[in-house]
Write a protein that holds these residues in place. Structure first.
Motif, short mmCIF file in Angstrom:
data_model
loop_
_atom_site.label_atom_id
_atom_site.label_comp_id
_atom_site.label_asym_id
_atom_site.label_seq_id
_atom_site.Cartn_x
_atom_site.Cartn_y
_atom_site.Cartn_z
N UNK A 428 24.87 -14.34 -13.53
CA UNK A 428 23.50 -14.07 -14.02
C UNK A 428 22.47 -14.71 -13.10
N UNK A 429 22.76 -15.91 -12.63
CA UNK A 429 21.82 -16.60 -11.73
C UNK A 429 21.68 -15.86 -10.40
N UNK A 430 22.81 -15.33 -9.89
CA UNK A 430 22.76 -14.56 -8.64
C UNK A 430 21.89 -13.32 -8.81
N UNK A 431 22.06 -12.64 -9.95
CA UNK A 431 21.24 -11.45 -10.19
C UNK A 431 19.77 -11.82 -10.34
N UNK A 432 19.49 -12.95 -10.97
CA UNK A 432 18.11 -13.41 -11.10
C UNK A 432 17.48 -13.68 -9.73
N UNK A 433 18.26 -14.33 -8.84
CA UNK A 433 17.76 -14.60 -7.49
C UNK A 433 17.49 -13.29 -6.73
N UNK A 434 18.36 -12.30 -6.95
CA UNK A 434 18.16 -11.01 -6.29
C UNK A 434 16.87 -10.34 -6.79
N UNK A 435 16.62 -10.42 -8.12
CA UNK A 435 15.40 -9.85 -8.66
C UNK A 435 14.17 -10.60 -8.14
N UNK A 436 14.26 -11.91 -8.00
CA UNK A 436 13.14 -12.68 -7.45
C UNK A 436 12.84 -12.28 -6.00
N UNK A 437 13.90 -12.06 -5.22
CA UNK A 437 13.71 -11.64 -3.82
C UNK A 437 13.03 -10.27 -3.76
N UNK A 438 13.47 -9.33 -4.63
CA UNK A 438 12.85 -8.00 -4.65
C UNK A 438 11.38 -8.09 -5.07
N UNK A 439 11.09 -8.95 -6.04
CA UNK A 439 9.71 -9.09 -6.50
C UNK A 439 8.82 -9.66 -5.39
N UNK A 440 9.32 -10.66 -4.68
CA UNK A 440 8.56 -11.23 -3.56
C UNK A 440 8.34 -10.20 -2.46
N UNK A 441 9.38 -9.40 -2.17
CA UNK A 441 9.25 -8.38 -1.12
C UNK A 441 8.21 -7.33 -1.51
N UNK A 442 8.20 -6.94 -2.80
CA UNK A 442 7.21 -5.95 -3.26
C UNK A 442 5.80 -6.50 -3.17
N UNK A 443 5.63 -7.75 -3.61
CA UNK A 443 4.30 -8.39 -3.51
C UNK A 443 3.90 -8.55 -2.05
N UNK A 444 4.87 -8.84 -1.18
CA UNK A 444 4.56 -8.97 0.25
C UNK A 444 4.11 -7.67 0.87
N UNK A 445 4.68 -6.55 0.43
CA UNK A 445 4.26 -5.25 0.95
C UNK A 445 2.80 -4.97 0.62
N UNK A 446 2.38 -5.36 -0.60
CA UNK A 446 0.99 -5.15 -0.98
C UNK A 446 0.06 -6.04 -0.16
N UNK A 447 0.47 -7.29 0.08
CA UNK A 447 -0.37 -8.19 0.87
C UNK A 447 -0.38 -7.78 2.34
N UNK A 448 0.73 -7.22 2.84
CA UNK A 448 0.79 -6.80 4.24
C UNK A 448 -0.17 -5.65 4.53
N UNK A 449 -0.55 -4.88 3.50
CA UNK A 449 -1.53 -3.82 3.71
C UNK A 449 -2.87 -4.42 4.14
N UNK A 450 -3.24 -5.56 3.54
CA UNK A 450 -4.46 -6.24 3.96
C UNK A 450 -4.31 -6.82 5.37
N UNK A 451 -3.09 -7.24 5.71
CA UNK A 451 -2.86 -7.76 7.06
C UNK A 451 -3.02 -6.66 8.10
N UNK A 452 -2.64 -5.43 7.74
CA UNK A 452 -2.81 -4.32 8.68
C UNK A 452 -4.28 -4.12 9.04
N UNK A 453 -5.17 -4.38 8.08
CA UNK A 453 -6.60 -4.28 8.36
C UNK A 453 -7.02 -5.29 9.42
N UNK A 454 -6.40 -6.48 9.38
CA UNK A 454 -6.71 -7.49 10.39
C UNK A 454 -6.08 -7.15 11.73
N UNK A 455 -4.95 -6.47 11.71
CA UNK A 455 -4.24 -6.16 12.95
C UNK A 455 -4.75 -4.91 13.65
#
Length: 715
Positions: A428-455
Motif C-alpha cells: 500500500x505504501x509503494x502504491x501511495x508513493x507512486x500516486x504521489x509521484x504522478x501527482x507531482x508530475x501532473x502539477x509540474x506539467x502545469x507549472x512548466x507551461x509558465x516556464x515555457x513563457x519565460x523560455x
C-alpha cells in the motif's frame, strides 16, 4: 484471477478509447485537407468598361485618405481603385541608382530559376501598398473624429484603461492575444517587447485605429509605421509639407478659415517650427529642398517621424523608429522623448530592437507572450525587466530540478517491488508513493507551461564559419576618393552615377563623398563606420568588397581573402516556398551526394537552425530564424572578412544579442555600419567617423557617443 480480469478489462477500455481518438483525429485531418483554401482576390484596378465615371472622377480628384470622418464610409473597392491610380511606386533602385527594370533584368539573368517568384513581386507590392493606404485612411479618419470630439467636449487628460480584449491575427489563424488588459498612464513611456511575429506592430495599429474598444474618442493617437508608402501627391511634396500636414487640428482649422483659432494655435510659425524639427533630425538644407520621391527610404521614414513629433497627439506609437537613423539622430530622439517639454504629460509606446534606446527611453515594459497569448505590464526600464525575468527563470529552473529529484526518489521506492518487505502495508505504501509521484508530475506539467513563457525569449547560439586568420593585410585604402556625378536635377537624385576619374577632374559638378582615405584592415580588425546618413558609409563598404571602384586612389585587396556581405535585407533573399535545406541546396548544389547534404545540415545546425526547422517552409519561420538561414548561406564560403551593413534591422532584441555574440567569436576581420549602440559596443574596437568629406578615426565608439551628447547639451 478477479484482479487480472479487471486489469484486462481496463486495458481493453483504454485501447478502445485510444482507437476512437485516433479515428476522430484522422477524420478531422481529412476534413481540413478537403476544405478549399480561401484565396484573397488581388485588388487590381477595374477595367475601363466596368468603371463608374462618377467614381473614377472622384477617385482622381480626391484621396480617400483625406476625406473627413463625417463623410460616407469609403468602400474597399474605391480605395483599391484610387490606390491603383494614385499610389506612387519607385522606378529606381536606390542601391545602384539604375532603373528597377534594368536591375531586375540583370538579376533575372543571374538567377533564372527565381523568375517565377519574381513575377509575383509586383502584385505583392501592389497588395501591400493598398493595405497600408487603407490603414492610413482609417488612422486619419480616427484623428479627425478625435479633433471634433475635443472641440466639442474639450481635451482628454486621463489614462487609457482597456480590459478583456482580444487581438486578431491579421494573417488568419488563432488570436494573438486572449482576454488581455492594457493600462496606459500619461507621462509614462512604454517599451513594447516580444519575439518577432507575436503581434507588436498589430497591437500598435489596433490602438491607432481604435479597433480595441474603450479608447476615449477625445484621445488623439498618432502612429508611425516602420515602412512608408507614398501617394503620387505625397511624392511631389517637400518634407516640411509632410510634417505640417501631421497637425490635424491645424489643417482642419485652415479648411474652416477660422482666423482667430489659427492665431491661437500659432499657425504663422508652423512652417518655421517644422523646418527646425527636420534640421534637428539631421536634414541638411539641400535635403529639405528635395521632394519626397528624391529621398531614400531612410530619409522618408525620418520625415514621417518628424511629422509624428510635430503632431499634438495624446498618444504617440512608434514602430521601430531607429531603423533608419544615424547614431546622432538616435541620441537626439531619445533626448527629445525623455527631456522634451511636449512629452512630459503624453503617452509614448515604442517598439524597437535597440536595447540602449529602450533603456534610455522606457519607464515601463509591455511584454507580449506568444505561448500564453497574454500581455503583461511591468514598471521599470528594459534592463530592469530583463534582469527580473532572468531571476524568475533561474528560480523556476531550481524548483523544477527539486521537483524532479523528488519524483525520481518516489518512483525509485515504488519500483523496487518487495525489496522493502512483502506485507500488505508495504505494498500500500509503494502504491501511495507512486500516486504521489504522478501527482507531482501532473502539477509540474502545469507549472512548466509558465516556464515555457519565460523560455520563449531565449535564442539558440549562433556561429559563423570563417576562413581563419591571414598574416598579410586583407584590405588597404590608399589615398581613396569617391565621387558621384551630380549634374542631374535634384528631383531625380536617385539616378546618380559614379563619376569616372577623368570626368571628376574636368567637371566641377562631380560631388565627392570623401577624399584622401587611408585605411588598413587585418584579420584582427573590428571596425565600425559612423556618421550621418548620406555621408558615404555604405559606399565605403561597397568599395571594400569590390562592388564599386574608387574615383581616385586604389583599394588593394588580398588575393587570398574571401568577403561576405550581410546587409539589412539579408533575410529577404529566401524563397518563402523553400525549406532552409532546399535553399542551401539551391545556393550550393555541390555534387548532390548524401555527404554534401549532411554537410549542409550540419552547417545549418551550427547556425541555430535545428533539424526540425530545416524541413519547414521559410514562410512559417520567424524573422530571426530566416536571418539565421541567410547568415548560414553567407558564412558557408568561410569568409576572412565579414562586412555588416545595418544587420540588426528587422531583428528582435534576442536575435540581435545572438548575432553580437556570434560576431564577437568570428575568427577574422569585421567591418560594420550600425546605429545600434549596444551591438556596436560589443562588436567594434575601432571607430571611424565619415563626415565633411573625410574619414577619420575616433578614439573609441564611446568617445564618439559622448561627443554627440555634448553637442546636444550645447544646443
Amino acid at each position: 484471477a478477479r484482479r487480472n480480469s479487471q486489469r484486462s478489462s481496463a486495458r481493453r477500455r483504454r485501447r478502445r478509447r485510444r482507437r476512437r481518438l485516433l479515428r476522430r483525429r484522422r477524420r478531422r485531418l481529412l476534413r481540413r485537407r478537403r476544405r478549399p483554401k480561401k484565396k484573397t482576390p488581388l485588388p487590381l484596378p477595374l477595367k475601363e468598361e466596368e468603371e463608374d465615371p462618377a467614381a473614377a472622377a472622384a477617385a482622381e480628384t480626391s484621396s480617400p485618405l483625406s476625406q473627413s470622418a463625417g463623410a460616407a464610409a469609403v468602400k474597399t473597392s474605391e480605395v483599391a481603385l484610387w490606390a491603383a491610380k494614385n499610389v506612387w511606386l519607385e522606378d529606381e533602385d536606390y542601391e545602384t541608382g539604375r532603373p528597377k527594370a534594368e536591375v531586375e533584368t540583370t538579376l533575372k539573368h543571374r538567377h533564372h530559376k527565381a523568375s517565377k517568384p519574381r513575377r509575383k513581386r509586383k502584385e505583392d507590392t501592389y497588395t501591400e501598398a493598398v493595405r497600408m493606404l487603407e490603414e492610413r485612411r482609417e488612422l486619419r479618419e480616427s484623428q479627425e473624429r478625435s479633433v471634433r470630439a475635443r472641440w466639442r467636449d474639450g481635451g482628454y487628460k486621463g489614462a487609457i484603461d482597456v480590459k478583456d480584449f482580444s487581438l486578431a491575427n491579421p494573417g488568419g489563424g488563432p488570436d494573438l492575444l486572449d482576454d488581455a488588459s492594457l493600462s496606459l498612464v500619461r507621462g509614462r513611456r512604454y517599451a513594447l517587447v516580444g519575439r518577432n511575429g507575436r503581434g507588436k506592430s498589430t497591437l500598435l495599429k489596433a490602438v491607432a485605429r481604435r479597433a480595441i474598444p474603450d479608447i476615449p474618442e477625445r484621445c488623439l493617437v498618432h502612429y508611425v509605421s516602420q515602412d512608408v508608402t507614398l501617394t503620387k501627391d505625397e511624392a511631389e511634396m517637400l518634407p516640411w509639407e509632410i510634417v505640417l500636414r501631421a497637425d490635424v487640428e491645424l489643417q482642419m482649422l485652415k479648411s474652416k478659415k477660422d482666423e482667430e483659432a489659427l492665431r491661437a494655435v500659432d499657425a504663422d510659425s508652423a512652417e518655421r517650427r517644422a523646418d527646425d524639427l527636420l534640421a534637428s533630425l539631421g536634414f541638411s538644407e539641400e535635403l529639405r529642398r528635395r521632394k519626397l520621391k528624391a529621398l531614400s527610404g531612410g530619409w522618408r521614414v525620418r520625415t514621417f517621424l518628424a511629422a509624428a513629433l510635430f503632431s499634438k497627439c495624446d498618444v504617440l506609437l512608434l514602430d521601430e523608429p531607429t531603423n533608419h537613423l544615424s547614431v546622432g539622430a538616435v541620441l537626439w530622439l531619445s533626448n527629445e522623448l525623455v527631456h522634451g517639454d511636449t512629452w512630459q504629460d503624453r503617452i509614448l509606446v515604442v517598439v524597437s530592437h535597440d536595447r540602449k534606446f529602450l533603456d534610455d527611453v522606457s519607464t515601463d515594459v509591455l511584454h507580449i507572450s506568444g505561448v500564453a497569448k497574454r500581455l503583461t505590464q511591468t514598471k521599470g526600464d528594459y534592463a530592469t525587466w530583463a534582469k527580473r525575468r532572468r531571476e524568475k527563470k533561474l528560480a523556476w529552473d531550481r524548483e523544477r530540478a527539486r521537483r524532479q529529484a523528488e519524483i525520481d526518489k518516489l518512483k525509485e521506492y515504488a519500483g523496487h517491488g518487495f525489496k522493502y518487505g512483502g506485507s500488505y502495508s508495504q505494498i500500500s505504501k509503494m502504491k501511495m508513493k507512486e500516486r504521489q509521484a504522478d501527482k507531482l508530475a501532473k502539477a509540474g506539467d502545469e507549472r512548466d507551461f509558465e516556464l515555457k513563457e519565460l523560455e520563449e525569449d531565449l535564442e539558440l547560439p549562433l556561429s559563423l564559419k570563417s576562413g581563419g586568420s591571414l598574416t598579410s593585410s586583407l584590405v588597404a585604402f590608399k589615398d581613396v576618393a569617391f565621387a558621384y556625378d551630380s549634374s542631374s536635377d535634384d528631383d531625380s537624385n536617385n539616378n546618380k552615377k559614379q563619376a569616372s576619374p577623368a570626368a571628376a577632374e574636368r567637371s566641377p559638378e562631380a560631388c565627392f563623398l570623401f577624399r584622401d582615405v587611408e585605411l588598413g584592415i587585418t584579420s584582427e580588425s573590428r571596425i565600425v563606420f559612423v556618421g550621418e546618413n548620406g555621408n558615404g558609409k555604405s559606399t565605403l563598404l561597397k568599395l571594400l568588397v569590390g562592388e564599386l571602384e574608387p574615383t581616385e586612389g586604389a583599394v588593394v585587396r588580398s588575393a587570398h581573402a574571401r568577403f561576405a556581405l550581410v546587409n539589412q535585407h539579408h533575410a529577404d533573399q529566401l524563397d518563402l516556398a523553400q525549406t532552409p535545406l532546399e535553399f542551401m541546396r539551391s545556393k550550393f548544389p555541390g555534387d548532390s551526394s548524401y555527404e554534401h547534404d549532411l554537410k549542409l545540415r550540419s552547417h545549418l545546425a551550427s547556425c541555430g537552425v535545428t533539424a526540425e526547422l530545416q524541413n519547414l517552409k521559410a514562410l512559417v519561420l520567424s524573422g530571426g530564424q530566416r536571418s539565421r538561414v541567410a547568415l548560414a548561406a553567407v558564412s558557408y564560403v568561410e569568409p576572412h572578412v565579414l562586412v555588416l551593413d545595418e544587420p540588426t534591422n528587422n531583428l528582435d532584441l534576442e536575435s540581435v544579442q545572438a548575432l553580437a555574440d556570434c560576431v564577437k567569436n568570428f575568427q577574422g576581420a569585421v567591418v560594420c555600419v550600425s546605429h545600434d549602440q549596444a551591438f556596436v559596443s560589443q562588436v567594434a574596437t575601432e571607430c571611424w567617423v565619415v563626415a565633411k568629406g573625410k574619414v577619420r578615426r575616433a578614439p573609441s565608439f564611446e568617445a564618439y557617443v559622448n561627443r554627440q551628447l555634448d553637442k546636444l547639451r550645447n544646443k
